[in-house]
Scaffold this active site. Structure first.
Site, short mmCIF file in Angstrom:
data_model
loop_
_atom_site.label_atom_id
_atom_site.label_comp_id
_atom_site.label_asym_id
_atom_site.label_seq_id
_atom_site.Cartn_x
_atom_site.Cartn_y
_atom_site.Cartn_z
CB SER A 137 -8.50 0.49 5.62
OG SER A 137 -8.96 1.80 5.34
CB SER A 172 -8.24 3.34 2.68
OG SER A 172 -7.38 2.87 3.42
CE LYS A 186 -3.90 1.75 2.48
NZ LYS A 186 -5.02 1.84 3.53
N1 GLN Z 1 -13.15 3.52 5.79
C1 GLN Z 1 -12.56 4.08 7.09
C2 GLN Z 1 -12.56 5.56 7.10
O1 GLN Z 1 -12.80 5.93 6.07
C3 GLN Z 1 -11.34 3.27 7.33
C4 GLN Z 1 -10.03 3.83 7.09
C5 GLN Z 1 -9.07 2.97 7.25
O2 GLN Z 1 -9.06 1.77 7.95
N2 GLN Z 1 -7.86 3.43 6.85
O3 GLN Z 1 -11.98 5.90 8.04
#
Ligand code: GLN
Length: 464
Positions: free
Chosen positions: A177, A153, A78
């Site tokens: 994420s 994400s 990532k």
């Molecule tokens: N979807 C969640 C957010 O928007 C989780 C993000 C993450 O785990 N980095 O914050």
């Protein structure tokens, strides 16, 4: 022809050691897949030009009987994890040209094991989002259905594994994420206990919640990556070595009250079917109550932006990141940050600044922490009775691009995943079949702190 869409890490490792193919052959097969599909899916922000060279070194390592189970295995990373000398942009214009000056702890571990780092994957900007639509470099498409999002994400890492562009990948999980995108593309994604994997070299989003973890085709492979990257690191004071675990238990608790509203009917039916399968394999399943967890999303969306606003303050054009000149220092900061950050990042910085401001700190931030402690406590209490908490990973399968343009609707994607981050617990999403539209479902299992390995045991019973 090596079929990277079907090949597991374990099998590839055996074949490499038996000399059935070389790591260079394997890397080439992944690179071919990338050539074929990356134009459409937008999974990689960069494919590393030294991948074949790394593979060559791995081949030498394997010949000498060195390296671990990941020797010669192509892994995608990532774009918020630092690799020395390479750009790490967190899919933001702000860090478009930022080159890492050191390797993240997890990267050192992967390199020592002889893994082949194949490229950096697309994501929501600074890991904020549930669809990759917040990337400054265009969204990732779901390999199962290119009209739909891959989740986020870490959508790029999830899609890389699902499409055979890499055999495994690293993501980061602050509120879901890793697990939510894993469920959207039909692979395994695991969030370790907070601290089980060092955050050194991870671009900080929300430091009390962030953790790096693996994506793979199955639990066994995810476990191989996890065992390579975990462990105490002196550069992360919160990192720990996991103690030896007791043998995994077989009782599952389902917080039924959390499944009553807003969950897709097909998702619920699939979840119940999976619980039935587990019962047949000797698990006990019972309803439990987690009364404070219904506030988890509200608590998350106070604590997380507060930490985001603090962590991202260093990206001001002076210390790091894009710089736009102005007549005063303030104007330079303001112009740089407006040009560098996308709308969701700006929204969260504003939310975070607000909840931390004088006069609102007690009402929001402190109160959220009180509820966070209550959530931690209620999990540790239910774990006196059961070994896993199970829910669907997400309330609905992968949605179409643009379908969740209202931020609040997007935030609801995380309703089941955020509790494990707030409580620091290990949690895994396992694939559990597909919907009538052929979209993957995922089931989420959360275990007591430090019992990360118990999560890798469930999958074999779900498959029966
Ligand atoms: N979807 C969640 C957010 O928007 C989780 C993000 C993450 O785990 N980095 O914050």
């Amino acid at each position: 022809m090596i079929d990277t869409e079907a090949l597991t890490i374990k099998k590839a490792g055996e074949m490499l050691r038996e000399g059935k193919f070389s790591s260079q052959d394997l890397a080439l097969a992944c690179l071919d897949k990338i050539k074929e599909k990356n134009g459409e899916l937008n999974v990689f922000l960069e494919v590393f030009d030294d991948a074949l060279e790394q593979a060559k070194k791995a081949d030498a390592m394997i010949k000498e009987g060195k390296g671990g189970k990941l020797a010669g295995i192509p892994i995608a990373v990532k774009d918020n994890i630092l690799i020395e000398g390479r750009i790490t942009s967190s899919a933001s214009k702000m860090l478009e040209n930022y080159r890492a000056s050191y390797n993240a702890f997890v990267i050192k571990k992967l390199k020592d094991a002889g893994a082949v780092l194949i490229g950096r994957t697309n994501m929501d900007e600074f890991a904020m989002g549930s669809s990759t639509e917040n990337s400054a470099y265009g969204p990732v498409k779901n390999p199962r259905d290119p009209l739909r999002v891959p989740g986020g994400s870490s959508g790029g890492s999830a899609a890389a594994v699902a499409s055979g562009m890499a055999l495994g990948a690293l993501g980061s999980d602050t509120g879901g994420s890793i697990r939510q995108p894993a469920s959207f593309v039909g692979v395994v994604g695991m969030k370790p206990t907070y601290g089980a994997v060092s955050r050194s070299g991870l671009t900080a989003m929300s430091s009390s919640l962030d953790v790096i973890g693996p994506f793979a085709k199955n639990s066994e492979d995810a476990g191989i990556i996890f065992d390579c990257i975990r462990g105490k690191d002196e550069l992360d004071g919160t990192s720990i070595d996991l103690p030896k675990e007791a043998s995994p238990g077989k009782s599952i608790g389902v917080p039924r009250e959390l499944l009553k509203e807003g969950v897709d009917a097909e998702v619920l039916a699939n979840f119940d079917e999976s619980m039935e399968k587990l019962k047949k394999s000797g698990y006990s399943v019972k309803d439990i109550s987690l009364p404070f967890s219904k506030y988890a999303l509200a608590v998350y969306y106070i604590i997380m932006p507060a930490e985001v606003s603090t962590n991202l303050s260093r990206l001001d054009g002076a210390r790091y990141g894009l710089r736009k000149e102005g007549d005063t220092v303030f104007e330079m900061f303001s112009k740089s940050r407006s040009a560098g950050f996308g709308p969701e990042t700006r929204r969260r910085i504003m939310l975070g600044t607000y909840v931390l401001s004088h006069g609102y700190y007690d009402a929001y931030y402190n109160k959220a922490w009180k509820v966070r402690r209550a959530i931690m406590k209620e999990f540790s209490e239910v774990f006196n009775e059961i070994d896993y908490v199970a829910t669907p990973t997400a309330p609905a399968p992968a949605f179409k691009f643009g379908e969740r343009s209202d931020p609040l609707q997007m935030y609801l994607s995380d309703i089941f995943t955020v509790s494990a981050n707030l409580a620091g617990l290990p949690s895994i999403s396992l694939p559990s079949g597909t919907s009538s539209e052929n979209l993957p479902f995922g089931i989420l299992f959360t275990a007591p702190a430090l019992r990360d390995h118990s999560l890798f045991e469930i999958e074999k019973s779900l498959k029966n």
